[in-house]
Design a protein around this motif. Sequence first.
Motif, PDB file in Angstrom:
ATOM      1  N   TYR A 285       0.812  -1.208   0.000  1.00 57.67           N
ATOM      2  CA  TYR A 285       0.000   0.000   0.000  1.00 57.67           C
ATOM      3  C   TYR A 285       0.853   1.269   0.000  1.00 57.67           C
ATOM      4  O   TYR A 285       0.472   2.266  -0.621  1.00 57.67           O
ATOM      5  N   PHE A 286       1.969   1.243   0.707  1.00 65.10           N
ATOM      6  CA  PHE A 286       2.800   2.435   0.896  1.00 65.10           C
ATOM      7  C   PHE A 286       4.265   2.048   0.650  1.00 65.10           C
ATOM      8  O   PHE A 286       4.848   1.316   1.456  1.00 65.10           O
ATOM      9  N   PRO A 287       4.876   2.505  -0.442  1.00 63.46           N
ATOM     10  CA  PRO A 287       6.208   2.029  -0.831  1.00 63.46           C
ATOM     11  C   PRO A 287       7.359   2.481   0.066  1.00 63.46           C
ATOM     12  O   PRO A 287       8.461   1.958  -0.064  1.00 63.46           O
ATOM     13  N   SER A 288       7.141   3.436   0.942  1.00 71.32           N
ATOM     14  CA  SER A 288       8.209   3.911   1.823  1.00 71.32           C
ATOM     15  C   SER A 288       7.591   4.543   3.065  1.00 71.32           C
ATOM     16  O   SER A 288       6.387   4.829   3.094  1.00 71.32           O
ATOM     17  N   LYS A 289       8.419   4.788   4.077  1.00 69.68           N
ATOM     18  CA  LYS A 289       7.924   5.449   5.286  1.00 69.68           C
ATOM     19  C   LYS A 289       7.477   6.870   4.964  1.00 69.68           C
ATOM     20  O   LYS A 289       6.479   7.357   5.533  1.00 69.68           O
ATOM     21  N   LEU A 290       8.177   7.555   4.072  1.00 68.39           N
ATOM     22  CA  LEU A 290       7.770   8.909   3.700  1.00 68.39           C
ATOM     23  C   LEU A 290       6.398   8.900   3.049  1.00 68.39           C
ATOM     24  O   LEU A 290       5.543   9.744   3.350  1.00 68.39           O
ATOM     25  N   GLU A 291       6.159   7.961   2.144  1.00 68.10           N
ATOM     26  CA  GLU A 291       4.849   7.884   1.496  1.00 68.10           C
ATOM     27  C   GLU A 291       3.766   7.504   2.496  1.00 68.10           C
ATOM     28  O   GLU A 291       2.625   7.963   2.387  1.00 68.10           O
ATOM     29  N   LEU A 292       4.115   6.694   3.477  1.00 60.46           N
ATOM     30  CA  LEU A 292       3.164   6.367   4.536  1.00 60.46           C
ATOM     31  C   LEU A 292       2.804   7.618   5.330  1.00 60.46           C
ATOM     32  O   LEU A 292       1.634   7.869   5.620  1.00 60.46           O
ATOM     33  N   PHE A 293       3.811   8.413   5.661  1.00 62.75           N
ATOM     34  CA  PHE A 293       3.552   9.646   6.393  1.00 62.75           C
ATOM     35  C   PHE A 293       2.677  10.588   5.568  1.00 62.75           C
ATOM     36  O   PHE A 293       1.732  11.195   6.094  1.00 62.75           O
ATOM     37  N   LYS A 294       2.973  10.725   4.294  1.00 63.10           N
ATOM     38  CA  LYS A 294       2.160  11.586   3.441  1.00 63.10           C
ATOM     39  C   LYS A 294       0.706  11.119   3.429  1.00 63.10           C
ATOM     40  O   LYS A 294      -0.229  11.938   3.475  1.00 63.10           O
ATOM     41  N   ALA A 295       0.505   9.803   3.373  1.00 58.96           N
ATOM     42  CA  ALA A 295      -0.861   9.270   3.366  1.00 58.96           C
ATOM     43  C   ALA A 295      -1.562   9.568   4.679  1.00 58.96           C
ATOM     44  O   ALA A 295      -2.765   9.870   4.705  1.00 58.96           O
ATOM     45  N   VAL A 296      -0.834   9.502   5.795  1.00 57.12           N
ATOM     46  CA  VAL A 296      -1.416   9.836   7.104  1.00 57.12           C
ATOM     47  C   VAL A 296      -1.871  11.295   7.118  1.00 57.12           C
ATOM     48  O   VAL A 296      -2.974  11.608   7.577  1.00 57.12           O
ATOM     49  N   VAL A 297      -1.031  12.185   6.620  1.00 58.29           N
ATOM     50  CA  VAL A 297      -1.366  13.611   6.604  1.00 58.29           C
ATOM     51  C   VAL A 297      -2.563  13.865   5.695  1.00 58.29           C
ATOM     52  O   VAL A 297      -3.483  14.615   6.045  1.00 58.29           O
ATOM     53  N   ARG A 298      -2.576  13.248   4.529  1.00 57.28           N
ATOM     54  CA  ARG A 298      -3.695  13.457   3.601  1.00 57.28           C
ATOM     55  C   ARG A 298      -4.984  12.901   4.175  1.00 57.28           C
ATOM     56  O   ARG A 298      -6.054  13.513   4.038  1.00 57.28           O
ATOM     57  N   HIS A 299      -4.917  11.742   4.815  1.00 53.25           N
ATOM     58  CA  HIS A 299      -6.124  11.110   5.345  1.00 53.25           C
ATOM     59  C   HIS A 299      -6.716  11.903   6.503  1.00 53.25           C
ATOM     60  O   HIS A 299      -7.938  12.035   6.624  1.00 53.25           O
ATOM     61  N   ASN A 300      -5.860  12.454   7.347  1.00 48.92           N
ATOM     62  CA  ASN A 300      -6.321  13.103   8.570  1.00 48.92           C
ATOM     63  C   ASN A 300      -6.492  14.614   8.460  1.00 48.92           C
ATOM     64  O   ASN A 300      -7.278  15.196   9.215  1.00 48.92           O
ATOM     65  N   ILE A 301      -5.754  15.265   7.545  1.00 45.78           N
ATOM     66  CA  ILE A 301      -5.816  16.732   7.475  1.00 45.78           C
ATOM     67  C   ILE A 301      -6.013  17.215   6.043  1.00 45.78           C
ATOM     68  O   ILE A 301      -7.061  17.772   5.700  1.00 45.78           O
ATOM     69  N   ALA A 302      -5.000  17.015   5.189  1.00 43.10           N
ATOM     70  CA  ALA A 302      -4.996  17.654   3.865  1.00 43.10           C
ATOM     71  C   ALA A 302      -6.181  17.240   3.002  1.00 43.10           C
ATOM     72  O   ALA A 302      -6.709  18.044   2.235  1.00 43.10           O
TER      73      ALA A 302
END
Length: 237
Positions: free
Chosen positions: A70-87
Amino acid sequence: MNSSPAPLPAAPSTPGAPADSARRSRRKDARPGELLDAALDLFVEKGFAATRVEEVAARAGVSKGTLFLYFPSKLELFKAVVRHNIAGRFDEWREEMRDFDGSSCELLRHCFTVWWQRIGATKASGITKLILSEAGNFPELAQFYRQEVIAVGQELIRNILQRGMASGEFRAIDLDYAIYLVIAPMIFLMTWRHSIGMCVPDALGLTPEEFIAVQVDNLLLGLCTRPVPAPTSYCTP
């Protein structure tokens, strides 16, 4: 402001595989959300640098390999967290602000209160403290957050202030600087909540709702061209 989070990443497909049972399909569909919840918990608890993808996968009850589907790297995982919860919520918030029927003073009060209820009082507010702490070591992370959260949030605040100026409620003021009058109390509450407030919950000696109400009153007294009507209740949007 609608509180619905951003859509989750699509579940990875397995070409040629037989049809799964309904239970297995539901479990597969739930995994992105479980991974994002686990990642949010760990990023807020430990920070970006100290969080390992193995820990996120374990907390979500899946393997590291499944996480990487689902998430190819820790950075992409973090970006997904930010998009899901805020952005990912900004479009809905922008639409709700556009349809708001009250005065600009009421809109500003409403936005402060709703922001606290839906972001500030939740674990997602810890993302701001993480960025402030670790941005210098992760410039790509900082640039992403600036572009997808800070810049968009500032534009929403700018629109509220412009609305008040256009209606004659607010006096003319340099918007490039005025937006920080609105942002500063929010940042204070979030950083306090995820720093000293974590160790000494009553150290501030104030409720967040009352703090926000006083800050909004003070802000409006500086912005408004006439006396500001007192709110019915500080803690009611």
